[in-house]
Design a protein around this motif. Structure first.
Motif, PDB file in Angstrom:
ATOM      1  N   UNK A  91       0.616  -1.681   5.782  1.00  0.00           N
ATOM      2  CA  UNK A  91      -0.378  -0.890   5.909  1.00  0.00           C
ATOM      3  C   UNK A  91      -1.654  -1.158   4.920  1.00  0.00           C
ATOM      4  N   UNK A  92      -2.923  -0.612   5.200  1.00  0.00           N
ATOM      5  CA  UNK A  92      -4.069  -0.853   4.480  1.00  0.00           C
ATOM      6  C   UNK A  92      -4.444   0.247   3.490  1.00  0.00           C
ATOM      7  N   UNK A  93      -3.394   1.120   3.166  1.00  0.00           N
ATOM      8  CA  UNK A  93      -3.775   2.279   2.370  1.00  0.00           C
ATOM      9  C   UNK A  93      -3.699   2.249   1.057  1.00  0.00           C
ATOM     10  N   UNK A  94      -3.786   3.084   0.118  1.00  0.00           N
ATOM     11  CA  UNK A  94      -4.153   3.267  -1.146  1.00  0.00           C
ATOM     12  C   UNK A  94      -3.348   2.525  -2.006  1.00  0.00           C
ATOM     13  N   UNK A  95      -2.152   2.255  -1.626  1.00  0.00           N
ATOM     14  CA  UNK A  95      -1.082   1.210  -2.374  1.00  0.00           C
ATOM     15  C   UNK A  95      -0.349   2.256  -3.294  1.00  0.00           C
ATOM     16  N   UNK A  96       0.635   1.916  -4.167  1.00  0.00           N
ATOM     17  CA  UNK A  96       1.576   2.425  -5.078  1.00  0.00           C
ATOM     18  C   UNK A  96       1.433   1.761  -6.212  1.00  0.00           C
ATOM     19  N   UNK A  97       1.329   2.762  -7.448  1.00  0.00           N
ATOM     20  CA  UNK A  97       1.554   2.079  -8.730  1.00  0.00           C
ATOM     21  C   UNK A  97       2.643   1.218  -9.072  1.00  0.00           C
ATOM     22  N   UNK A  98       2.914  -0.032  -9.521  1.00  0.00           N
ATOM     23  CA  UNK A  98       4.228  -0.704  -9.745  1.00  0.00           C
ATOM     24  C   UNK A  98       5.249   0.288 -10.274  1.00  0.00           C
ATOM     25  N   UNK A  99       4.660   0.956 -11.536  1.00  0.00           N
ATOM     26  CA  UNK A  99       5.797   1.922 -12.058  1.00  0.00           C
ATOM     27  C   UNK A  99       6.327   3.183 -11.444  1.00  0.00           C
ATOM     28  N   UNK A 142      13.129  -2.669   0.789  1.00  0.00           N
ATOM     29  CA  UNK A 142      12.444  -3.278   0.104  1.00  0.00           C
ATOM     30  C   UNK A 142      10.893  -2.524   0.075  1.00  0.00           C
ATOM     31  N   UNK A 143      10.229  -2.298  -1.242  1.00  0.00           N
ATOM     32  CA  UNK A 143       8.749  -2.081  -0.917  1.00  0.00           C
ATOM     33  C   UNK A 143       7.816  -2.951  -1.702  1.00  0.00           C
ATOM     34  N   UNK A 144       6.736  -3.450  -1.408  1.00  0.00           N
ATOM     35  CA  UNK A 144       5.950  -4.167  -2.353  1.00  0.00           C
ATOM     36  C   UNK A 144       4.378  -3.284  -2.017  1.00  0.00           C
ATOM     37  N   UNK A 145       3.673  -3.402  -2.899  1.00  0.00           N
ATOM     38  CA  UNK A 145       2.456  -2.663  -2.997  1.00  0.00           C
ATOM     39  C   UNK A 145       1.423  -3.310  -3.846  1.00  0.00           C
ATOM     40  N   UNK A 146       0.148  -3.280  -3.583  1.00  0.00           N
ATOM     41  CA  UNK A 146      -1.146  -3.586  -4.319  1.00  0.00           C
ATOM     42  C   UNK A 146      -1.994  -2.265  -4.553  1.00  0.00           C
ATOM     43  N   UNK A 147      -2.229  -1.728  -5.473  1.00  0.00           N
ATOM     44  CA  UNK A 147      -3.041  -0.525  -5.657  1.00  0.00           C
ATOM     45  C   UNK A 147      -4.575  -1.027  -4.893  1.00  0.00           C
ATOM     46  N   UNK A 148      -4.949  -0.088  -3.910  1.00  0.00           N
ATOM     47  CA  UNK A 148      -6.320  -0.622  -3.529  1.00  0.00           C
ATOM     48  C   UNK A 148      -6.364  -1.093  -2.168  1.00  0.00           C
ATOM     49  N   UNK A 149      -5.044  -1.897  -1.869  1.00  0.00           N
ATOM     50  CA  UNK A 149      -5.079  -2.873  -0.780  1.00  0.00           C
ATOM     51  C   UNK A 149      -4.120  -2.384   0.086  1.00  0.00           C
ATOM     52  N   UNK A 150      -2.940  -1.869  -0.329  1.00  0.00           N
ATOM     53  CA  UNK A 150      -1.893  -1.367   0.873  1.00  0.00           C
ATOM     54  C   UNK A 150      -0.337  -1.810   0.268  1.00  0.00           C
TER      55      UNK A 150
END
Length: 288
Positions: free
Chosen positions: A75-83, A125-133
């Motif tokens: 998705x192109x949502x807000x992303x999730x902080x790594x912690x 698994x989940x991977x995320x980049x804040x501001x990108x998705x």
């Protein structure tokens, strides 16, 4: 292929309603899993993706890795902080993305995903980049199509016959068990209401008049309550008492006799789906 096609078709309409684009890359791989539970995982992934993505697109597709297939939702949502990536799979843990309305949170959905995946032996698994998705993935082993079996033409009295629309109330103090039981029963076309207590059930329906074919209750509940007392409180308020299936990990003869004297059905943990289905069919068939 059929599983993914159906899910993509279902969620494409939901995405369009939120002004989002849902792209889908078909896959004809054969995998070894439980189709209903695997669909539950993907639906949770897609529901969260649509819920948190304000603009852009969502992608449902697959990646092959050795003898496995990764089913993925991008998705192109807000992303999730790594912690916070591990916290989102905890029960009742809510994380509010920056700018999101306060009523949007990751509640039980991903906790259920984690439990289902563990039960199936699949990795999530989940991977995320804040501001990108974000990308949510479940790894499923590749399988092989089984040889076609001879078609039995004679009519069989299968245990699941006649369950369409069966109304079941599930009372268990463990919400994850409630969700798992709901998934199982809805897979048999039952109408299911789950509750963790009598008070919780009262919030969802009118006990005196709401139709029910079977009350499925755990014996051990919270706050010194037990399933026998809760079911008794329910049936005393109804003109016609509902059939009861009591589930317990207590194997004592004393409890077994008590439940039988009350006219309830009894099933010990762990519950076997085939046996539960057979009991449900018997109860529903006798009421219709």
């Amino acid at each position: 292929r059929d599983l993914l096609n159906n899910i993509a078709r279902e969620f494409r309409q939901m995405a369009q309603a939120e002004d989002l684009r849902l792209d889908f890359v078909p896959c004809s791989a054969v995998v070894e899993s439980d189709s209903q539970l695997l669909a539950r995982i993907l639906r949770n992934f897609l529901t969260n993706a649509i819920r948190y993505t304000r603009s852009g697109r969502i992608l449902l597709g697959c990646r092959r890795e050795g003898e496995d297939i990764w089913l993925q939702v991008w998705d192109t949502g807000p992303g999730i902080p790594e912690d916070k990536l591990t916290e989102i799979f905890q029960e009742f843990k809510r994380i509010r993305p920056s700018g999101a309305p306060a009523d949007k949170g990751l509640g039980l959905g991903l906790a259920i995903v984690d439990k289902i995946a563990r039960m199936l032996g699949h990795e999530v698994r989940v991977s995320s980049v804040e501001g990108k998705g974000s990308v949510f993935s479940v790894r499923v082993p590749l399988g092989r199509l089984q040889p076609s079996r001879p078609v039995v033409t004679a009519p069989l009295a299968l245990p699941g016959d006649g369950l369409d629309g069966a109304r079941v109330w599930v009372i268990d103090n463990d919400r994850a068990i409630c969700q798992g039981m709901q998934t199982l029963l809805e897979g048999w076309s039952c109408q299911v209401v789950t509750a963790v207590s009598l008070t919780d059930l009262e919030r969802q329906l009118v006990i005196e008049t709401s139709p029910v074919d079977l009350i499925l209750a755990d014996y051990h509940l919270d706050n010194d309550e037990n399933g026998v007392d809760v079911v008794d409180a329910i049936n005393r308020r109804r003109r016609t008492p509902a059939p009861v299936l009591m589930i317990t990990a207590n194997y004592s003869n004393e409890l077994k006799q008590q439940i039988r004297d009350l006219g309830y059905l009894l099933m010990n943990k762990p519950v076997k789906p085939l046996k539960l289905r057979s009991v449900l069919h018997h109860v529903v068939h006798n009421r219709r």
